[in-house]
Design a protein around this motif. Structure first.
Motif: not given
Ligand code: ACO
Length: 312
Positions: A36, A40, A44, A105-108, A110, A134-135, A199, A205, A207, A221
């Motif tokens: 995670q 994250h 960024e 991965k990185y956030s969808s 972008f 989220n943060q 997510g 979900s 995780h 989520n």
């Molecule tokens: N983009 C890319 N992948 C995603 C996204 C998304 N928006 N949402 C979920 N996924 C992926 C998860 O990583 C997981 O895949 P993996 O097992 O290969 O890692 C899969 O989809 C299933 O999702 P969840 O079981 O719901 O995963 P998780 O409990 O990790 O929840 C969440 C996803 C909410 C994004 C969590 O990881 C989180 O809070 N991360 C921290 C915040 C973050 O990363 N923010 C980045 C965007 S904001 C910014 O940076 C400006």
């Protein structure tokens, strides 16, 4: 069945204690955090690309200075987060290699293009708005270094959101008819991708349950997505913009809006590498890494020379 050690660990989590780097933790906890926090951090860094694209084309010197500062902040956020991940026993180089070979991965979000200046306003408003939603809860996450990184990041993130909304205020309330139409078009394109940032829906979900038991995640989520919609709708109204969802409706009983789910097929397509800009984003990151090799080598050579001098 939990071992005695795992039970003691869970008790600490339940009491609200923070877990620190050198302390015992279950391997799954460590792995989940590396996944995670690493994802994250990558978000960024990759997140600099769609906005960096507009630094040279910002409409005024003031807007350019603001955008430049914001994009630099994102680099800083990436660095705090890589440092937090490193306390779990993985190096920054390893994490970057996993990003570059597509294993992390990185956030969808972008993987969508920024076509014009209204998009920059909209990204700040919605994308940074969703990121904060989220943060804020992640400031209470159970892992100490992650939680502390989030406190600082949230402060900077709220500036980012305001600068985006400020761009749209200008365009929608003081701009021309065409500028307001550009803002509406940007909202139409970014609304559902922004909802996807939280997510998949809770039932998909994989995780969430374990991550919430460990207090790595504090909210689900869907809970955060709902809060985001409730916060954002009045902001759109103030701008005079329409959320592109015919099913959006205030629900008095639940004290929140009913709204349409994003297209989850599109979401899974994007996170599997098939979004509009996935290839371009990865190429830009890999090229930056390769172009920086001479500099990293120079730094290492310098450090070695210093060490040799000290030893002599
Ligand atoms: N983009 C890319 N992948 C995603 C996204 C998304 N928006 N949402 C979920 N996924 C992926 C998860 O990583 C997981 O895949 P993996 O097992 O290969 O890692 C899969 O989809 C299933 O999702 P969840 O079981 O719901 O995963 P998780 O409990 O990790 O929840 C969440 C996803 C909410 C994004 C969590 O990881 C989180 O809070 N991360 C921290 C915040 C973050 O990363 N923010 C980045 C965007 S904001 C910014 O940076 C400006």
């Amino acid at each position: 069945e939990m071992s005695e050690q795992e039970r003691v660990f869970q008790d600490r989590i339940d009491r609200g204690e923070k877990i620190e780097p050198k302390e015992w933790m279950p391997e799954g906890y460590r792995k989940t955090l590396i996944r995670q926090i690493g994802q994250h951090a990558h978000s960024e860094i990759v997140g600099q690309l769609p906005e960096g694209n507009w630094i040279t084309r910002a409409p005024t010197l003031e807007r350019k200075a603001i955008l430049l500062a914001k994009v630099q902040d994102e680099a800083g956020h990436g660095l705090y987060l890589y440092s937090a991940a490193e306390t779990l026993g993985v190096s920054r180089d390893e994490l970057l290699a996993l990003l570059h070979n597509g294993k992390m991965k990185y956030s969808s979000i972008f993987n969508y293009p920024t076509l014009n200046w209204a998009d920059i306003g909209t990204v700040g408003w919605l994308v940074d708005g969703a990121a904060i939603m989220n943060q804020v809860q992640l400031q209470k996450t159970s892992y100490g270094p992650y939680s502390r990184a989030m406190i600082r990041i949230c402060k900077e993130e709220s500036f980012h959101q305001r600068q985006g909304y400020d761009i749209l205020l200008k365009m929608c309330l003081q701009g021309t008819h065409e500028q307001k139409e550009m803002a509406q078009d940007a909202l139409n394109r970014f609304w559902y991708p922004s909802l996807m940032m939280f997510g998949p829906s809770d039932k998909d979900s994989v995780h969430s349950a374990q991550s919430m038991q460990w207090k790595i995640k504090i909210n689900t989520n869907d809970e955060l997505r709902q809060k985001f919609v409730d916060q954002t709708v009045p902001q759109a109204e103030y701008l005079g913009l329409t959320i592109p969802d015919p099913n959006l409706k205030w629900n008095e009983a639940k004290g929140g809006y009913d709204f349409s789910e994003p297209d989850w097929n599109e979401f899974f397509d994007v996170i599997n590498g098939n979004g509009p800009c996935n290839v371009e984003r990865m190429e830009a990151r890999v090229t930056a890494w390769e172009d920086g090799a001479w500099f990293r080598e120079g730094l290492m050579a310098h450090a070695k020379k210093q060490d040799a001098r000290r030893a002599a």
